[in-house]
Design an enzyme around this catalytic site. Structure first.
Site, mmCIF file in Angstrom:
data_model
loop_
_atom_site.group_PDB
_atom_site.id
_atom_site.type_symbol
_atom_site.label_atom_id
_atom_site.label_comp_id
_atom_site.label_asym_id
_atom_site.label_seq_id
_atom_site.Cartn_x
_atom_site.Cartn_y
_atom_site.Cartn_z
ATOM 1 N N SER A 10 0.824 -1.229 0.064
ATOM 2 C CA SER A 10 -0.057 0.136 0.006
ATOM 3 C C SER A 10 0.916 1.151 -0.012
ATOM 4 O O SER A 10 1.730 1.704 1.085
ATOM 5 C CB SER A 10 -0.861 0.041 0.917
ATOM 6 O OG SER A 10 -1.519 1.329 1.310
ATOM 7 N N ASP A 37 -4.441 4.166 -1.658
ATOM 8 C CA ASP A 37 -5.557 4.269 -0.724
ATOM 9 C C ASP A 37 -6.081 6.043 -1.090
ATOM 10 O O ASP A 37 -5.316 6.866 -0.632
ATOM 11 C CB ASP A 37 -5.191 4.294 0.707
ATOM 12 C CG ASP A 37 -5.116 2.839 0.979
ATOM 13 O OD1 ASP A 37 -6.100 1.971 0.996
ATOM 14 O OD2 ASP A 37 -3.815 2.304 1.427
ATOM 15 N N HIS A 70 -8.202 2.119 -3.970
ATOM 16 C CA HIS A 70 -9.252 1.949 -2.953
ATOM 17 C C HIS A 70 -9.751 3.299 -2.357
ATOM 18 O O HIS A 70 -8.891 3.955 -1.843
ATOM 19 C CB HIS A 70 -8.385 1.195 -1.779
ATOM 20 C CG HIS A 70 -9.358 1.134 -0.379
ATOM 21 N ND1 HIS A 70 -8.599 0.801 0.751
ATOM 22 C CD2 HIS A 70 -10.663 1.042 -0.125
ATOM 23 C CE1 HIS A 70 -9.568 0.412 2.090
ATOM 24 N NE2 HIS A 70 -10.943 0.723 1.033
ATOM 25 N N ASP A 182 -7.107 -6.116 3.761
ATOM 26 C CA ASP A 182 -6.330 -4.704 4.005
ATOM 27 C C ASP A 182 -6.473 -4.511 5.365
ATOM 28 O O ASP A 182 -7.531 -4.144 5.954
ATOM 29 C CB ASP A 182 -7.339 -3.677 2.930
ATOM 30 C CG ASP A 182 -6.428 -2.544 2.896
ATOM 31 O OD1 ASP A 182 -5.557 -2.363 3.612
ATOM 32 O OD2 ASP A 182 -7.114 -1.684 2.493
#
Ligand code: DX5
Ligand code: ZN
Length: 227
Positions: A10, A37, A70, A182
């Site tokens: 991430s 993200d 995301h 996640d």
């Protein structure tokens, strides 16, 4: 693109001053996908990054690595379209941010962008039973194993049971959605999630704060290799 890898680092935990260095390192380690993200300061408390940072990353590296977006944002469908127009292919929206009125729009987006792999992210308090009627519309379920909004939190015990429930529902109904997990993924929780049926592991701090990233990638999937 080469074979898909299980671990998706991430970028929230990357070095923002040297983002390209971190992306290039992941490519050199054979990572096939990085997790991106997006936080809007409303659906979750923090603001992270969005389309403006995604655009040059996708343009520069999109033929060598995929980005899994995301969206931790309100009104996510508006942003899905923006990311698709920038070349994004795999994008997850939160169940908790959707309304019933969004469903026709989802069908329309899927028709308009056949390459779209659309994910449905669920917060820790959302039970798999709540989303079963939506599953035919989605290519992936993203199980949040922490309260979304920050990196570096501990894995919430019981998340693996949600993964197992989604995996057995998938088998029972011959669905093909992927399962991604996640939050708080490390060398203990990662293998546990894989054994429970997860296909992809998102790892932020465990990957980016490690000294030997190559070894870290191996440690995250070690049970899977032994299987
Ligand atoms: C949290 C984000 C995660 C985060 C995970 O809301 O969705 O993707 O980067 O970070 P770690 O792996 O540190 O829990
Ligand atoms: Zn995430």
């Amino acid at each position: 693109m080469e074979k898909e890898t299980i671990v998706r680092p991430s970028l929230l935990s990357a070095d923002f001053l040297h983002l390209s260095k971190d992306v290039e390192e992941a490519i050199s380690l054979g990572v096939s996908c990085l997790h991106f993200d997006v936080m809007d300061g409303s659906f979750v408390e923090d603001i992270s990054f969005g389309e403006k940072i995604f655009a040059p990353l996708q343009k520069t590296y999109g033929d060598r690595i995929a980005f899994d977006v995301h969206l931790m944002v309100e009104n996510p469908l508006k942003h899905v379209r923006r990311f698709l127009e920038l070349g994004g292919k795999e994008i997850s929206v939160h169940y908790e941010a959707l309304t019933l009125g969004d469903l026709p729009q989802i069908q329309e987006l899927k028709r308009e962008f056949p390459q779209l792999r659309l994910g449905l992210a669920i917060n820790p308090e959302t039970k798999p039973e709540e989303i079963v009627s939506l599953l035919p519309l989605f290519d992936m379920v993203l199980v949040m194993s922490v309260v979304p909004g920050k990196g570096g939190q501990s894995f919430l015990e019981g998340s693996e049971k949600k993964i197992a429930a989604l995996a057995s529902y998938r088998k029972e109904h011959s669905f093909s959605y992927k399962i991604e997990v996640d939050g708080g993924i490390n060398d203990k929780t990662g293998p546990l999630c894989l054994l429970s049926g997860a296909d992809y592991l998102v790892a932020g701090s465990f990957y980016f704060h490690s000294l030997d990233k190559k070894q870290t990638l191996v440690s995250l999937t070690k049970e899977k290799e032994v299987e």
